[in-house]
Design a protein around this motif. Sequence first.
Motif, PDB file in Angstrom:
ATOM      1  N   CYS A 361     126.069  38.605  45.202  1.00 24.60           N
ATOM      2  CA  CYS A 361     125.323  39.656  45.892  1.00 24.60           C
ATOM      3  C   CYS A 361     126.300  40.558  46.642  1.00 24.60           C
ATOM      4  CB  CYS A 361     124.321  39.037  46.865  1.00 24.60           C
ATOM      5  SG  CYS A 361     123.119  37.929  46.073  1.00 24.60           S
ATOM      6  N   GLU A 362     125.968  41.842  46.727  1.00 26.35           N
ATOM      7  CA  GLU A 362     126.910  42.828  47.257  1.00 26.35           C
ATOM      8  C   GLU A 362     127.180  42.651  48.743  1.00 26.35           C
ATOM      9  OE1 GLU A 362     126.079  46.850  46.408  1.00 26.35           O
ATOM     10  OE2 GLU A 362     126.226  46.652  44.250  1.00 26.35           O
ATOM     11  N   HIS A 363     126.148  42.542  49.542  1.00 25.81           N
ATOM     12  CA  HIS A 363     126.302  42.528  50.990  1.00 25.81           C
ATOM     13  C   HIS A 363     125.909  41.186  51.580  1.00 25.81           C
ATOM     14  CE1 HIS A 363     126.929  46.809  50.610  1.00 25.81           C
ATOM     15  NE2 HIS A 363     125.747  46.950  50.031  1.00 25.81           N
ATOM     16  N   ARG A 377     112.554  40.492  40.289  1.00 27.17           N
ATOM     17  CA  ARG A 377     112.329  39.702  41.494  1.00 27.17           C
ATOM     18  C   ARG A 377     113.589  39.761  42.348  1.00 27.17           C
ATOM     19  NH1 ARG A 377     110.802  35.409  39.354  1.00 27.17           N
ATOM     20  NH2 ARG A 377     108.579  35.492  39.826  1.00 27.17           N
ATOM     21  N   LEU A 378     113.460  40.046  43.635  1.00 28.35           N
ATOM     22  CA  LEU A 378     114.610  40.171  44.520  1.00 28.35           C
ATOM     23  C   LEU A 378     115.090  38.774  44.911  1.00 28.35           C
ATOM     24  CD1 LEU A 378     113.419  43.069  46.854  1.00 28.35           C
ATOM     25  CD2 LEU A 378     114.841  43.212  44.811  1.00 28.35           C
ATOM     26  N   ASP A 379     116.216  38.363  44.331  1.00 31.04           N
ATOM     27  CA  ASP A 379     116.795  37.057  44.656  1.00 31.04           C
ATOM     28  C   ASP A 379     117.910  37.170  45.681  1.00 31.04           C
ATOM     29  OD1 ASP A 379     115.347  35.291  42.677  1.00 31.04           O
ATOM     30  OD2 ASP A 379     116.197  36.760  41.312  1.00 31.04           O
ATOM     31  N   CYS A 380     118.646  38.262  45.689  1.00 32.47           N
ATOM     32  CA  CYS A 380     119.656  38.511  46.717  1.00 32.47           C
ATOM     33  C   CYS A 380     118.965  39.032  47.978  1.00 32.47           C
ATOM     34  CB  CYS A 380     120.696  39.537  46.245  1.00 32.47           C
ATOM     35  SG  CYS A 380     121.833  38.909  44.991  1.00 32.47           S
ATOM     36  N   PRO A 381     119.422  38.644  49.147  1.00 29.48           N
ATOM     37  CA  PRO A 381     118.800  39.133  50.380  1.00 29.48           C
ATOM     38  C   PRO A 381     118.820  40.652  50.486  1.00 29.48           C
ATOM     39  CG  PRO A 381     120.261  37.284  50.845  1.00 29.48           C
ATOM     40  CD  PRO A 381     120.485  37.653  49.419  1.00 29.48           C
ATOM     41  N   ASP A 382     119.861  41.272  49.921  1.00 31.97           N
ATOM     42  CA  ASP A 382     119.970  42.732  50.004  1.00 31.97           C
ATOM     43  C   ASP A 382     119.386  43.434  48.782  1.00 31.97           C
ATOM     44  OD1 ASP A 382     121.788  41.904  48.147  1.00 31.97           O
ATOM     45  OD2 ASP A 382     123.541  42.794  49.102  1.00 31.97           O
ATOM     46  N   GLY A 383     118.808  42.667  47.866  1.00 27.83           N
ATOM     47  CA  GLY A 383     118.207  43.259  46.676  1.00 27.83           C
ATOM     48  C   GLY A 383     119.202  43.782  45.664  1.00 27.83           C
ATOM     49  N   SER A 384     120.488  43.422  45.811  1.00 21.28           N
ATOM     50  CA  SER A 384     121.519  43.975  44.930  1.00 21.28           C
ATOM     51  C   SER A 384     121.446  43.429  43.511  1.00 21.28           C
ATOM     52  CB  SER A 384     122.911  43.692  45.506  1.00 21.28           C
ATOM     53  OG  SER A 384     123.112  42.309  45.735  1.00 21.28           O
ATOM     54  N   ASP A 385     120.653  42.402  43.271  1.00 19.75           N
ATOM     55  CA  ASP A 385     120.490  41.906  41.906  1.00 19.75           C
ATOM     56  C   ASP A 385     119.467  42.714  41.118  1.00 19.75           C
ATOM     57  OD1 ASP A 385     118.582  40.806  43.712  1.00 19.75           O
ATOM     58  OD2 ASP A 385     117.932  39.428  42.144  1.00 19.75           O
TER      59      ASP A 385
END
Length: 1133
Positions: A361-363, A377-385
Amino acid sequence: MTLKIEVGSDEVILVSFPHFDIENHTECRYDSLQLSLINSSGTSELYDSLQLSLINSSGTSELWRRCGVLDLPAQVFHNSVYLKFVSDDSVQRSGFKVVYTILPKAEEPTAVGDDVFDCSVDHFYKFAHHFNCNLAVNCDGEEDEKNCSYSSEDCGAGSIDAGEKCFTYSRVEKGLSWYDAYSRCLRQNETLANPRDPEEWGIFKEAMSYGKKTATVYTGLRTSQNTVAEVPSLYRDLWQWSDTTIALYVNVSLRSIAIPMCTYFRVEEGPHNLATVSCVVPMDARFVCERLKSSTVETPGGVTLPLLETNATWSKNITLMPCPSGHVVRDFLSCDLQSQCRDERDRKLCETEGDVALFQCEHSSQSVHYTLVCDFRLDCPDGSDENFCVHPQCAQDVCRTGQCLARDHRCDGMQHCDDGSDENCPQSIKQAGSLVPPPAVLYFDGRGGYDVQPLNITDPCPDTHFRCHRDYCLPVYVRCNGMDDCPGREDEVRCDSYECPGFYRCRGSSVCLHPDHLCDGEFQCPQHDDELLCDLQCPDACQCQGLAFLCQGKFSVASFTSLRYLDASGSGMTMKDLELNLYLVYVRLAKCDLDTIPHVDLGNLRTLDVSYNRLTTLELDSLVPLRNLQVLVLVGNPLVTVVGMTSSVTLPRLKDVNLAWTQLGEINTTVFSCFSAITRLNVSNSPLETITIEGFKDFPNLEVLDLRGCPLTNYPPDVIKDLTAFSRMYADDFKLCCKATLPANFDPENCHAPADDIASCEDLLRSDVYRVFLWLFAILAVLGNAGSFVARFYLQNESFQSSFNVLVTSLSVADFLMGVYLAIIGVADQVYRGRYLWQGETWKNSIACKTAGFLSLLSSEVSAFFICLITLDRLLVLRFPFSRCHLSKKSALIACGIAWVIGFILAVIPLLPMTAHWKFYSQTGICIPLPFSDNAKFLGQSYSFSVMIVLNFVQFVLIAVGQLIIYSAVRAGSLAQAKKKASRDAAIARRLSTIVLSDFLCWFPIGLLGLLASTGTPIPTEVNVGVAIFVLPFNSALNPFLYTFNIVMEKRRKAAEARMLQRLESRHFTELSRAEPKLPAMLTVTKETALNQIEGWLGVRVITLSDLASRFDMMPKMDQVEPSSRMAISDVL
């Protein structure tokens, strides 16, 4: 129908209405109960209402009209009352009931509140039937609700005992909706009545016959799909109680109804007495609240799931991974935190071992498997996926999120869209409920429907189910799913510590599945991972983890259009093979013999690794379709140039470029102008020598730069100074980590370059301590060795008469060169003081530095040779004194010449044209590379190690062994007395040990450090400095005192002994002459007696050549010893 109730003047009337349900109207114009007053004129007033007339003594009346559903309080009247009921027969309701009692005024009930009376009087029995057991407290002392068949001490007066709970009736309220009633109960810390089983249903229905009967009574039953709480589509056709538990036993029989709907109870509505109404439509109704008894035992602390039998197997064609807690997960979720298979430490181990393809994940420090990337589906907290994903045009239907949907999947009862938009359809319950009481087994069909099967009380639940406290068997996958499925809610207890060994644990939840429910075509997991990739067939040439393929050969990649990760290194595949794989996020085609990167539209590609191919030119145009490319790895390609577009928007997302081990020799604006967005640049181990003056001006966002292994020599002083985002640096040149080079806000701790062992950013010698000792050793080496040469050549008559003096003189010359080397370094330090940072390379590449390095290596090697020859010369003289195999003057001169030639060759080899690229003497500011320093990885490292470590260490061992043999030979030949022998041996041992110790202190540390460095052991910088400044020149400064000045002092001591001996002999003869008459025995004085006397005066052992000859039993042969050998023996002693 009319009714006239007349009373006397000393009487009163108590009137109550246990039930009142007449057609409602704002003006009561239709079916109604009419009360009228017959006045004195004989007329009457008629109203479609209940009209109460109070007839007073004057003949006037006061009217009181009522209609609708009412909860009328009991009242006392002092006059006669007329009632008349009128109906138009259009609407039939349940009617009304009126109860009245005529009492003497003395016994008139006393009202103490709204519909509350004092019932403590003795005559209460006369009007008790108005209040007793009507589910309302009408007596101030609750006498009316005591001893009722439905009451109990636990529930209190006015409440119905329903086993483990209590029901409480409310008064009728106008304009009350189901949600209003629900809220009123919540404010009382209760909830709407939920009769869950046949027994509670019976109690609830029986309560309708008590007291004030009202046609409409809200219950807690409602459809599960409602606006109070969102529930999974699994429960679409189920009913739900107001306390959110699932209604497993529903005593209702209705046709398909639209949802959401709520229920109310009516006595006249068929055998099941339940009707539905919109949850927000107001009615005139009562409601029943319930609460648990205070003595009720608390909910059981959780449910124990059945353990899988030993023969239970996972027969599906999927790969599962066991987890430490006992449950299993899909192989591609083994390192996923949401799957609760590994903790943070184990997940980091997964990343280190690289056995799972993880998307970073980016951030956030979190990572997810590539299978979960671009899945809506947003799996990374920052939605970077998900925020970069490009999805194809949908051929059929589409979800609100953009996810493609097959037409037959919309409104099929299964939630295919992650946002549930495919099931946002007109909903209705297709089955009214279940009349199967517990024990029973509940089966879900996965599409909102269910089936309840009866179960014998003695039979166990199926393996796929668990048992609730009330004998219901529910599927394992509803345990800890956020819904209260068990009547006692025990399925949702202690879910934070819930474990399910042997079962499959759903991702991101506590839900577990039995093997029979994995890949069964129905969604049981909240994120649908139980049905993910169930039909995936891994190609024979690959190893698969979900949508991540590791392949060693070619395969039909076009058949796997959902592929996210592909590592096909060495397979021979090309980018053209991937044209249909839009969802690829990571591609590695290393060692595939690629000579070009073609135009392929992979809009989701983030990482492209084409390492170790045959790319000589990078055409940037081919990267333009890769609009989401962030990481480009070109390691190991013979890449020499980058061509193509130069617009700064060409590669707007490219952040990480790895050009390590390529053939790029220069960084300039033309090459890298299109990489303006990059934050990480790695050009390590490339032949990069030049960074132009424009340098990194096109890299305003550059944060990390790796220049390790680059022969970087030409770069402007401010090459990185203007990079405001710069945060980390790796290089081999310590100057790049100097404060004058770095940006103003840069933390020097993040600049990783091996510090120069000697120099600093400002000076060639970083410390004044180094300068003091360098000049001290330079002066000692120059003056000491010059003095030694002069002493032997001019002050000793036999300077070149013996081989020993020839060798020592040559040694003085060699060590003198070391002093010259140190003086050159000291002068250079002064010349470049304060400006070494940018002129250091000028100094290291100068003739003066190469000359100094040449002299240093020549001096150290020739000096070691001469010490070996001196040791050999002494050994031959002492071991074979009468043999002719000694070094003569001539042979010594020849040996010295050979030593000088060998030393010259060793020192000049790094300067030859074929080795000039080593830059041997230009590696450090002191002009000689130490083979164990931090920056010792250069082309001539092996040569430096062989000469300075191996060769010198071997010579040290030879010197030490030779000196030990000399000491043994001298000690074994002694014929003197034991005491004198011990004193003499100690003196010889001290002199020989001094020679060996000096060699040991010089060469042993260097050899040991070299061996440690060769094994990869890091050598601290402080140790390198100590070797360069203090150890290397140590012997050159000490040798003059070991081989010349101590011998001069020894000869001066012997001359003093000889003079003292002459004086002693003269004294003895004088005394004998005077004492001749008295001491005839002292006519003669022996030489031995004289020497003993001298030793007594001096306190030392006097050794003569005669003693030496006697030790070797060669007194008769002493004259045969050659003069040179005698001189050498004397020097040794």
